[in-house]
Write a protein that holds these residues in place. Structure first.
Motif, PDB file in Angstrom:
ATOM      1  N   MET A 130       0.840  -1.200   0.000  1.00  7.05           N
ATOM      2  CA  MET A 130       0.000   0.000   0.000  1.00  7.05           C
ATOM      3  C   MET A 130       0.871   1.245   0.000  1.00  7.05           C
ATOM      4  O   MET A 130       1.902   1.290   0.670  1.00  7.05           O
ATOM      5  N   THR A 131       0.468   2.244  -0.760  1.00  4.33           N
ATOM      6  CA  THR A 131       1.047   3.578  -0.643  1.00  4.33           C
ATOM      7  C   THR A 131      -0.060   4.506  -0.198  1.00  4.33           C
ATOM      8  O   THR A 131      -1.187   4.452  -0.711  1.00  4.33           O
ATOM      9  N   PHE A 132       0.238   5.367   0.787  1.00  4.13           N
ATOM     10  CA  PHE A 132      -0.821   6.165   1.395  1.00  4.13           C
ATOM     11  C   PHE A 132      -0.245   7.465   1.948  1.00  4.13           C
ATOM     12  O   PHE A 132       0.544   7.458   2.893  1.00  4.13           O
ATOM     13  N   ASN A 133      -0.640   8.575   1.344  1.00  6.85           N
ATOM     14  CA  ASN A 133      -0.349   9.895   1.906  1.00  6.85           C
ATOM     15  C   ASN A 133      -1.380  10.124   3.013  1.00  6.85           C
ATOM     16  O   ASN A 133      -2.567  10.347   2.735  1.00  6.85           O
ATOM     17  N   ILE A 134      -0.938  10.080   4.255  1.00  5.61           N
ATOM     18  CA  ILE A 134      -1.865  10.106   5.389  1.00  5.61           C
ATOM     19  C   ILE A 134      -2.333  11.513   5.739  1.00  5.61           C
ATOM     20  O   ILE A 134      -3.191  11.678   6.604  1.00  5.61           O
ATOM     21  N   ARG A 135      -1.812  12.522   5.107  1.00  6.09           N
ATOM     22  CA  ARG A 135      -2.121  13.927   5.351  1.00  6.09           C
ATOM     23  C   ARG A 135      -1.591  14.354   6.713  1.00  6.09           C
ATOM     24  O   ARG A 135      -1.972  13.832   7.759  1.00  6.09           O
ATOM     25  N   HIS A 144      -7.408  -3.842   4.596  1.00  8.54           N
ATOM     26  CA  HIS A 144      -6.480  -4.271   3.546  1.00  8.54           C
ATOM     27  C   HIS A 144      -5.329  -5.135   4.057  1.00  8.54           C
ATOM     28  O   HIS A 144      -4.698  -5.836   3.270  1.00  8.54           O
ATOM     29  N   ARG A 145      -4.996  -5.029   5.341  1.00  9.83           N
ATOM     30  CA  ARG A 145      -3.916  -5.807   5.939  1.00  9.83           C
ATOM     31  C   ARG A 145      -2.643  -5.761   5.086  1.00  9.83           C
ATOM     32  O   ARG A 145      -2.117  -6.791   4.684  1.00  9.83           O
ATOM     33  N   PRO A 146      -2.120  -4.569   4.799  1.00 13.26           N
ATOM     34  CA  PRO A 146      -0.917  -4.498   3.963  1.00 13.26           C
ATOM     35  C   PRO A 146       0.271  -5.167   4.642  1.00 13.26           C
ATOM     36  O   PRO A 146       0.439  -5.081   5.851  1.00 13.26           O
ATOM     37  N   ASP A 147       1.075  -5.833   3.832  1.00 15.52           N
ATOM     38  CA  ASP A 147       2.332  -6.388   4.332  1.00 15.52           C
ATOM     39  C   ASP A 147       3.416  -5.325   4.335  1.00 15.52           C
ATOM     40  O   ASP A 147       4.291  -5.314   5.200  1.00 15.52           O
ATOM     41  N   LEU A 148       3.357  -4.447   3.339  1.00 15.87           N
ATOM     42  CA  LEU A 148       4.283  -3.320   3.214  1.00 15.87           C
ATOM     43  C   LEU A 148       3.463  -2.058   3.015  1.00 15.87           C
ATOM     44  O   LEU A 148       2.505  -2.045   2.238  1.00 15.87           O
ATOM     45  N   LEU A 149       3.845  -1.001   3.697  1.00 15.43           N
ATOM     46  CA  LEU A 149       3.101   0.249   3.644  1.00 15.43           C
ATOM     47  C   LEU A 149       4.065   1.411   3.549  1.00 15.43           C
ATOM     48  O   LEU A 149       4.871   1.640   4.457  1.00 15.43           O
ATOM     49  N   GLY A 150       3.998   2.148   2.444  1.00 17.05           N
ATOM     50  CA  GLY A 150       4.766   3.379   2.297  1.00 17.05           C
ATOM     51  C   GLY A 150       3.859   4.556   2.597  1.00 17.05           C
ATOM     52  O   GLY A 150       2.843   4.739   1.917  1.00 17.05           O
ATOM     53  N   ILE A 151       4.193   5.340   3.621  1.00 20.28           N
ATOM     54  CA  ILE A 151       3.357   6.497   3.963  1.00 20.28           C
ATOM     55  C   ILE A 151       4.104   7.782   3.626  1.00 20.28           C
ATOM     56  O   ILE A 151       5.333   7.810   3.556  1.00 20.28           O
ATOM     57  N   GLN A 152       3.321   8.835   3.417  1.00 20.42           N
ATOM     58  CA  GLN A 152       3.884  10.164   3.194  1.00 20.42           C
ATOM     59  C   GLN A 152       3.183  11.147   4.131  1.00 20.42           C
ATOM     60  O   GLN A 152       2.051  10.934   4.553  1.00 20.42           O
ATOM     61  N   GLU A 153       3.887  12.223   4.454  1.00 21.80           N
ATOM     62  CA  GLU A 153       3.395  13.359   5.258  1.00 21.80           C
ATOM     63  C   GLU A 153       3.206  13.039   6.737  1.00 21.80           C
ATOM     64  O   GLU A 153       2.516  13.770   7.438  1.00 21.80           O
ATOM     65  N   GLY A 154       3.811  11.995   7.240  1.00 26.01           N
ATOM     66  CA  GLY A 154       3.664  11.677   8.652  1.00 26.01           C
ATOM     67  C   GLY A 154       4.543  12.539   9.531  1.00 26.01           C
ATOM     68  O   GLY A 154       5.771  12.507   9.406  1.00 26.01           O
ATOM     69  N   LEU A 155       3.945  13.313  10.409  1.00 22.44           N
ATOM     70  CA  LEU A 155       4.699  14.021  11.433  1.00 22.44           C
ATOM     71  C   LEU A 155       5.017  13.057  12.580  1.00 22.44           C
ATOM     72  O   LEU A 155       4.414  11.988  12.694  1.00 22.44           O
ATOM     73  N   TRP A 156       5.946  13.455  13.453  1.00 24.24           N
ATOM     74  CA  TRP A 156       6.422  12.526  14.480  1.00 24.24           C
ATOM     75  C   TRP A 156       5.283  12.008  15.361  1.00 24.24           C
ATOM     76  O   TRP A 156       5.202  10.813  15.639  1.00 24.24           O
ATOM     77  N   HIS A 157       4.380  12.872  15.797  1.00 23.75           N
ATOM     78  CA  HIS A 157       3.292  12.378  16.643  1.00 23.75           C
ATOM     79  C   HIS A 157       2.343  11.484  15.853  1.00 23.75           C
ATOM     80  O   HIS A 157       1.713  10.590  16.414  1.00 23.75           O
TER      81      HIS A 157
END
Length: 298
Positions: A45-50, A74-87
């Motif tokens: 999965m690729t997901f820009n989480i905002r 979806h139970r992704p095995d691999l997940l690329g996220i974008q825009e994640g801040l530390w919290h």
């Protein structure tokens, strides 16, 4: 079936029945485990989480439960996220206990947004990982030299699949949303770096590219000769094609796909979809996640 007869005989019969059932259940569990162990599919999965920059109900605290539901779906095995801040990274860590992740903030350490890679820790072993910045000085943390006002970077990891033994790379990024020059140069740099990876090892590439598939120069560069394949195009089947930048609203059929999952080398794609998941009108992000079911090294 009658249970009539002397009490000791009934007891012996009942114990024998329990033993037989235990053997049967044990056999089913073993067979199920063997089937799972032989399953070569990898759900990517690729997901820009905002990033967390909006007032309720679009703030992160309101959206995190929806993200959790989406991951359970979806139970992704691999997940690329974008825009994640530390919290937000800590929040994801809390709702994804079966996962570990690699990543770094764009300004180093926990500072600024992450383009992190989450992976199922029971399935994958990290063999290597690193980061580089999308600039003329890719090894300089926080560097930006191509006209983009916002720092952009890449996270990559080399994995071994404990289930199949396959070794592969996963690359994840977020290209600039303003500068076309930065997007073009970013595509060229990532392709150059990917070509320098260990020869014949497959590559999965996820990201928010801020560039429309099939219509833009960054896409042409990344899907050109000796480059990547677009899993949406190579999938044996896929769901409806809709724009992936949802803008918190219902999907637009035939809209631009700016979030992609690419592959290089021995990767086959069985299924791909763009999921405009929402609940009671609230979306987990202003982007829709993209999912691909792939087989790596097969």
């Amino acid at each position: 079936m009658s249970l009539s007869g002397p009490r000791p005989a009934r007891r012996r019969w009942f114990l024998s029945l329990l033993a037989a059932l235990a053997v049967a259940v044990s056999s089913v569990v073993v067979l199920t485990g063997q089937a799972a162990a032989g399953d070569a599919r990898v759900r990517v999965m690729t997901f820009n989480i905002r990033l967390d920059a909006d007032a309720p109900p679009k703030d992160w605290a309101s959206r995190l439960p929806l993200v959790k539901q989406l991951m359970r779906k979806h139970r992704p095995d691999l997940l690329g996220i974008q825009e994640g801040l530390w919290h937000q990274m800590r929040g994801l860590d809390g709702v994804l206990p079966a996962y570990d992740w690699v990543g770094m903030g764009r300004q180093g350490g926990t500072r600024d947004e992450f383009s992190a890679i989450f992976y199922r820790k029971d399935r994958f072993e990290v063999l290597d990982f690193d980061h580089f910045w999308l600039s003329d000085t890719p090894n300089v943390i926080g560097s930006a030299t191509w006209g983009n006002k916002i720092t952009r970077m890449v996270t990559w990891a080399k994995f071994r699949d404990r289930r199949t033994g396959s070794v592969f790379y996963h690359v994840n990024t977020h290209f600039d949303h303003q500068s076309e020059n930065a997007r073009v140069k970013s595509a060229q740099l990532v392709l150059e770096r990917a070509r320098a990876f260990e020869k014949d090892v497959p590559v999965i590439f996820t990201g928010d590219f801020n560039a429309a598939a099939k219509k833009t120069q960054p896409y042409a560069i990344l899907t050109g000769p000796d480059a990547f394949a677009d899993t949406w195009e190579t999938a044996r089947d896929h769901g409806p094609e809709i724009g992936t930048f949802g803008r918190w609203t219902t999907p637009v059929p035939g809209g631009d796909r700016i979030d992609w999952i690419l592959s290089r080398g021995r990767v086959t794609t069985d299924w791909s979809e763009i999921d405009p998941f929402q609940k009671d009108g609230l979306y987990p992000s202003d982007h829709y996640p993209v999912v691909a079911h792939v087989k790596i090294g097969k």
